[in-house]
Design an enzyme around this catalytic site. Structure first.
Site, PDB file in Angstrom:
ATOM      1  N   VAL A 135       8.813  -7.476  31.081  1.00 26.98           N
ATOM      2  CA  VAL A 135       9.433  -7.199  29.778  1.00 26.98           C
ATOM      3  C   VAL A 135      10.622  -6.263  29.950  1.00 26.98           C
ATOM      4  CG1 VAL A 135       9.088  -6.049  27.551  1.00 26.98           C
ATOM      5  CG2 VAL A 135       7.358  -7.639  28.409  1.00 26.98           C
ATOM      6  N   THR A 138      13.624  -7.946  31.574  1.00 20.34           N
ATOM      7  CA  THR A 138      14.314  -8.849  30.651  1.00 20.34           C
ATOM      8  C   THR A 138      15.063  -8.075  29.575  1.00 20.34           C
ATOM      9  OG1 THR A 138      12.598 -10.507  31.028  1.00 20.34           O
ATOM     10  CG2 THR A 138      13.992 -10.812  29.089  1.00 20.34           C
ATOM     11  N   GLU A 139      14.455  -7.003  29.083  1.00 17.73           N
ATOM     12  CA  GLU A 139      15.045  -6.241  27.983  1.00 17.73           C
ATOM     13  C   GLU A 139      16.297  -5.474  28.409  1.00 17.73           C
ATOM     14  OE1 GLU A 139      14.468  -6.051  24.817  1.00 17.73           O
ATOM     15  OE2 GLU A 139      12.613  -7.205  24.671  1.00 17.73           O
ATOM     16  N   SER A 140      16.231  -4.777  29.529  1.00 17.90           N
ATOM     17  CA  SER A 140      17.308  -3.840  29.869  1.00 17.90           C
ATOM     18  C   SER A 140      17.763  -3.887  31.321  1.00 17.90           C
ATOM     19  CB  SER A 140      16.838  -2.410  29.565  1.00 17.90           C
ATOM     20  OG  SER A 140      15.776  -2.049  30.443  1.00 17.90           O
ATOM     21  N   TYR A 235      13.567 -16.030  25.311  1.00 18.21           N
ATOM     22  CA  TYR A 235      13.008 -14.746  25.715  1.00 18.21           C
ATOM     23  C   TYR A 235      11.566 -14.903  26.204  1.00 18.21           C
ATOM     24  CZ  TYR A 235      11.206  -9.970  25.246  1.00 18.21           C
ATOM     25  OH  TYR A 235      10.608  -8.752  25.480  1.00 18.21           O
TER      26      TYR A 235
END
Length: 276
Positions: A135, A138-140, A235
């Site tokens: 997560v 993928t997010e940052s 996502y």
């Protein structure tokens, strides 16, 4: 269990816009339901049987991922399923790419700087370490100071309202947004939210991930399904593929066995409260 007040503001994504209206007449409701069902069938039939993850680690040690080769810096980390017209292979989808992906994480300085915090948060909230890692990647891309155009902050790209729901408060010295740039604060709050979503959606990982991206209200309005937002579907696929390729082989084998028999990923624990 009802979602907390402000649930749709969780990610600042497609569900940010709240709509208040009276219930439509029965005939209109039936028509909309039939249209939605037909769209879901079309999407399931037209979805590709293959998917890819491309990525690279930049000179600052930050990871970047995409579902296609954006430019020459990106290399193939994962290919799941088969492209149309390709011959089938006896190799498990993604198996040939997992070592390459693991190697890239091993040289990412930004990942290595926070991996102990990821493990701390995963343990505190009963999460799988590799899922939380996927997560954040993928997010940052493990950039603690990342800020999205919609105002999501830090490693887990938390909206301020979501952070408040899960215990983050401003201090005399720092605003809430500034506190969210602290890696430990951000990861603990994001892990708390992800664990809450997994419990709320009965351990269905894909629904929890969809809600992390679009808000749990959007998932509920879609009939407890992944909303028909391209960003959200991409996502969920990206995080899921990263997660599967980060798992140790034995753990992956056990999870596939458990999933095939129950339909639910194992290992979702209780939700202890973390001090942020």
């Amino acid at each position: 269990m009802l979602p907390p007040k402000g649930a749709d503001l969780a990610r600042g994504g497609p569900s940010l816009r709240s709509v208040h209206h009276h219930a439509p007449p029965l005939r209109e409701s039936l028509r909309r339901w039939l249209q939605g069902t037909a769209m879901a069938v079309v999407l399931s039939l037209s979805a590709p049987a293959w998917a890819e993850i491309w990525g690279y680690v930049d000179r600052h040690g930050e990871s970047h991922f995409a579902d296609h080769q954006v430019d020459r810096r990106y290399e193939l980390f994962y290919r799941g399923g088969q492209r149309p017209g390709k011959k089938s292979s006896s190799i498990t989808p993604g198996a040939a790419y997992a070592p390459r992906l693991q190697a890239r994480f091993a040289v990412s300085t930004s990942y290595k700087a926070v991996r102990h915090l990821i493990r701390e948060a995963a343990t505190a909230h009963g999460l799988e370490y590799e899922l939380l890692k996927a997560v954040i990647a993928t997010e940052s891309g493990f950039n603690a100071r990342a800020v999205s155009p919609k105002g999501a902050v830090g490693l887990m790209q938390l909206m301020p309202d979501t952070a408040r729901r899960f215990g983050v408060r401003p201090s005399r010295a720092e605003t809430l947004q500034e506190r969210l740039t602290d890696p430990r604060t951000n990861i603990l709050a994001g892990a708390s939210y992800l664990a809450w979503l997994l419990k709320y959606f009965d351990g269905e990982t894909e629904l929890a991930l969809a809600a992390y991206n679009a808000g749990e209200g959007a998932v509920m309005r879609a009939g407890r399904r992944i909303p028909n937002y391209r960003e959200t579907r991409d996502y969920v696929r990206k995080v899921t593929q990263l997660h599967q390729n980060l798992l140790p082989p034995r753990t992956l084998s056990r999870q596939r066995t458990a999933t095939s028999s129950t339909g639910i990923m194992p290992g979702q624990g209780a939700l202890p409260t973390a001090k942020l």
